[in-house]
Design a protein around this motif. Structure first.
Motif, PDB file in Angstrom:
ATOM      1  N   LEU A 306       0.797  -1.346  -0.280  1.00 39.85           N
ATOM      2  CA  LEU A 306      -0.328   0.051   0.026  1.00 39.85           C
ATOM      3  C   LEU A 306       0.919   1.187   0.194  1.00 39.85           C
ATOM      4  N   GLY A 311       0.286   1.116   5.619  1.00 43.85           N
ATOM      5  CA  GLY A 311      -1.008   0.340   4.970  1.00 43.85           C
ATOM      6  C   GLY A 311      -2.377   0.963   5.736  1.00 43.85           C
ATOM      7  N   SER A 315      -5.600   3.985   2.023  1.00 49.15           N
ATOM      8  CA  SER A 315      -4.773   3.641   1.243  1.00 49.15           C
ATOM      9  C   SER A 315      -4.840   2.974   0.040  1.00 49.15           C
ATOM     10  N   GLY A 388      -9.519  -3.940   5.372  1.00 52.84           N
ATOM     11  CA  GLY A 388     -10.607  -2.047   3.957  1.00 52.84           C
ATOM     12  C   GLY A 388     -11.637  -2.754   4.347  1.00 52.84           C
ATOM     13  N   ASP A 393     -12.057  -0.551   9.591  1.00 48.92           N
ATOM     14  CA  ASP A 393     -12.525   0.238   8.719  1.00 48.92           C
ATOM     15  C   ASP A 393     -13.959   1.251   8.255  1.00 48.92           C
ATOM     16  N   THR A 409     -10.094   2.225  -2.317  1.00 49.51           N
ATOM     17  CA  THR A 409      -9.375   2.946  -1.488  1.00 49.51           C
ATOM     18  C   THR A 409      -9.634   1.608  -0.142  1.00 49.51           C
ATOM     19  N   ARG A 413      -7.042  -1.765   0.011  1.00 50.38           N
ATOM     20  CA  ARG A 413      -6.790  -2.226   1.042  1.00 50.38           C
ATOM     21  C   ARG A 413      -7.314  -4.081   1.264  1.00 50.38           C
ATOM     22  N   GLN A 416      -4.123  -6.044   0.261  1.00 50.13           N
ATOM     23  CA  GLN A 416      -3.666  -6.299   1.232  1.00 50.13           C
ATOM     24  C   GLN A 416      -3.871  -7.694   1.678  1.00 50.13           C
TER      25      GLN A 416
END
Length: 680
Positions: A306, A311, A315, A388, A393, A409, A413, A416
């Motif tokens: 990220l 991150g 991100s 994410g 979040d 974004t 995430r 990731q």
């Protein structure tokens, strides 16, 4: 319930009389307060084929350009044509314009004022087989194979203004990656049964060839290819109302970023475990917990792909000049929690990853049903967050609905997080991983986790929706149970009670329902990179590079309020899963042919992907794209399958051996009300 309260409170805050920063000035008078008019037909990037609605019909190859990609095209959306929020700000198309096609699960959108689907004879969700008849008014053709594609059609039931009601055509199984599809709408009728007039611009395109200097000449040329494709497939275009074509993104276009991250990270490990820490070790007495002997928490250190150190929420992926992610140079500290059953001190436990639900956290692995599964069947479950879309979040995700330019974004995430899960699984299997740490040993140096066993995956709700993507990219998972699953989010949202707080946010920022449906279709293109919809083609016998073949067991809760079961059926058709019969008792399903297009599972133990429906007696949910709100829909059965002991027996056989063992005899599988599933 706590999550819904949090999101609802945030929704109330941003839709109160104090307008958020992105809301712009107070709306003036008009039929729909806050409504931003769509761009005029002359706006750059619009398709003139259907009048004033920019980006309709969608998906649409008119919004692509020729490119050196796997599909030969690249999405080319102009900011001028993108949906605008209440402040008049268009969605930034940058992340979409890197795609080499559209979503394999994309709904097809058009605007046909006055359309009556029943009078037209279009296939509803309760009769998908009707979509393949020769005289169907809506036809979707695979231009490579000439095959007609199954679907169902619906008008957006949530649109307050009939004049702003979207026609939504949803594929009953995902479109094939890299293929191009032609769409024809023909002999459409109104409520009186009269055929609707052909849009003026489209009628002109169907007429005589336009001179080269005519503004519509290029569009007519593109349409000629579509009409030729339909003709080759034997589609009668008499009474044609609208036609267009679209290209589906390639395998590399969808999964390429995550595969790049995975392969780079695993090469860097050179067969070793990722670095990890152990933060806490808690030994439990049988009185404290009869199933779990030890709980372990810590962090896995994962290369950060990220664009911000560590991150955090907000991100994006750190992309190189080729558009693929590259490491930022630091690490993401992926928190994990592991539950070790008592039986592991007698025989090493089978390793399994667990995926939490909507906007949850890793501690969901402590839920009563997961602990029972571990204790009853000898599984060691380890979990990390779906960053994410996790608890950390919530506020960011809610805020994204004010300006969908930032939606990437969320999905970046999530990509990731797929890597985080892959490396957590690798730590469970390697000699220098968990097995080599005293926290995961029995006191005599013996590992509590069986490293020789194949890694399994078990996830529920969001853990099943994102879990399908994880299973597809994991080099170690072969068998997975996806509990109360579905795909894709763009179909799920309007049908889920969980989306209601976010719907309020969307109504404030993008108040026009027709615009909202375009937004959902756009969002799906990014969601594909991190949820089952983008990976379903690779969940069985067509694995992604570097991944083994998989078997998945879909446990469906009939009448689910949170994850529409129709989305699980689309997943089953796409994966090639078979349905356990009898799926439900006669008369329970409103469909003319229940579980159409899904082959029946053999009665003997079945070595393959399957769908098993668990029925708690809840009524069927609405056929329209509406959530099951109100007492007439009864108690939500969403958590019932995972809490049923017979379902856990079936899951255990499947996760260990890849065999679907029938635990319900000759009757439909039934599950009682779920026990409490909160963490201790």
């Amino acid at each position: 319930m706590r999550l819904r309260t949090m999101v609802a409170a945030f929704a109330l805050a941003v839709t109160s009389t104090t307008a958020p920063a992105w809301a712009g000035p107070a709306p003036g008078p008009g039929p729909v307060p806050g409504l931003v008019a769509p761009p005029p037909p002359s706006a750059g990037g619009c398709d003139p084929v259907a009048g004033p609605e920019c980006l309709l019909p969608f998906p649409n190859d008119w919004f692509t350009e020729t490119a050196r990609t796997r599909t030969g095209v690249r999405v080319r959306l102009s900011a001028e044509a993108m949906p605008r929020n209440a402040a008049g700000t268009p969605i930034d198309p940058a992340q979409w314009n890197g795609a080499d096609g559209f979503s394999p699960g994309s709904m097809l959108l058009a605007h046909v004022p006055g359309l009556d689907l029943a009078k037209t004879g279009a296939a509803p969700v309760t009769d998908i087989g009707w979509s393949l008849r020769n005289d169907a008014p809506i036809v979707i053709v695979d231009t490579r194979t000439g095959e007609s594609w199954p679907y169902w059609a619906e008008l957006d039931a949530g649109a307050a203004d009939p004049a702003r009601q979207a026609l939504i055509v949803r594929p009953a199984k995902n479109f094939r990656e890299g293929h191009r599809y032609a769409v024809a709408l023909r002999r459409l009728k109104d409520a009186a049964g009269q055929e609707l007039p052909v849009p003026q611009t489209f009628a002109r395109l169907l007429g005589e060839e336009l001179p080269a200097g005519d503004p519509l000449a290029a569009r007519q040329h593109a349409l000629h290819r579509t009409l030729a494709d339909l003709a080759r497939a034997g589609v009668d275009t008499e009474g044609l109302h609208l036609a267009w074509d679209f290209t589906v993104a390639s395998e590399q276009g969808i999964a390429g970023p995550v595969l790049t991250m995975r392969d780079q990270a695993l090469r860097g490990l050179r067969g070793r475990s990722p670095k990890f820490t152990v933060s806490s070790v808690t030994d439990l007495t049988p009185e404290q917990d009869p199933s779990i002997a030890r709980e372990i928490t810590g962090e896995i250190l994962v290369p950060n792909y990220l664009d911000r150190p560590g991150g955090p929420p907000g991100s994006n992926l750190n992309r190189g000049p080729d558009g693929l992610p590259r490491p930022l140079g630091d690490t993401v500290k992926a928190q994990y929690q592991c539950e070790i059953p008592r039986s592991a001190f007698r025989r090493p436990a089978h390793p399994a990853l667990y995926g939490h639900g909507l906007l949850g956290k890793a501690t969901e692995v402590r839920a009563r049903n997961v602990r029972a599964m571990a204790g009853e069947h000898g599984f060691a479950f380890c979990a990390t967050k779906w960053i994410g879309m996790s608890d950390e979040d919530v506020q960011h995700v809610a805020g994204v609905f004010g300006d969908l330019s930032r939606f990437g974004t969320v999905t970046d995430r999530l990509q990731q997080s797929l890597l985080n899960f892959v490396l957590l699984g690798r730590a469970m299997l390697t000699r220098d991983g968990f097995a080599g740490h005293a926290a995961f040993q029995d006191g005599r140096g013996r590992s509590l986790i069986d490293r020789r066993a194949d890694l399994a995956y078990d996830g529920n709700s969001q853990g099943a929706i994102a879990g399908g993507a994880l299973v597809a990219v994991s080099p170690d998972v072969r068998n997975a149970v996806l509990g109360v699953p579905g795909m894709n989010y763009s179909t799920l949202l309007n049908r889920s009670v969980d989306f209601q707080p976010f719907q309020r946010l969307m109504d404030g920022a993008y108040p026009d329902r027709l615009t909202q449906q375009v937004c959902f279709a756009l969002m799906q293109m990014l969601w594909d990179r991190a949820e089952t919809d983008g990976y379903a083609q690779h969940l069985a016998d067509d694995p992604l590079p570097g991944s083994p073949r998989h078997r998945v067991l879909l446990h469906v809760a009939f009448g689910d309020h949170q994850v529409s079961t129709v989305t699980a059926e689309v997943e089953a058709r796409t994966v090639g899963a078979r349905v356990r019969q009898p799926a439900v008792a006669a008369g329970r399903s409103p469909d003319l042919a229940p579980y159409w297009g899904i082959r029946s599972m053999p009665r003997r133990p079945y070595a393959g992907s399957a769908m098993v429906v668990w029925d708690s007696g809840a009524p069927a949910t609405p056929a329209a794209n509406l959530p099951p709100l109100g007492p007439q829909y009864g108690r939500d059965p969403h958590e019932d399958p995972r809490n049923d002991p017979r379902a856990r027996v079936q899951k255990a056989h499947f996760l260990r051996d890849g065999l679907v063992v029938d635990v319900c005899g000759d009757a439909p599988c039934t599950a009682g009300p779920a026990e409490a599933t909160s963490s201790r």
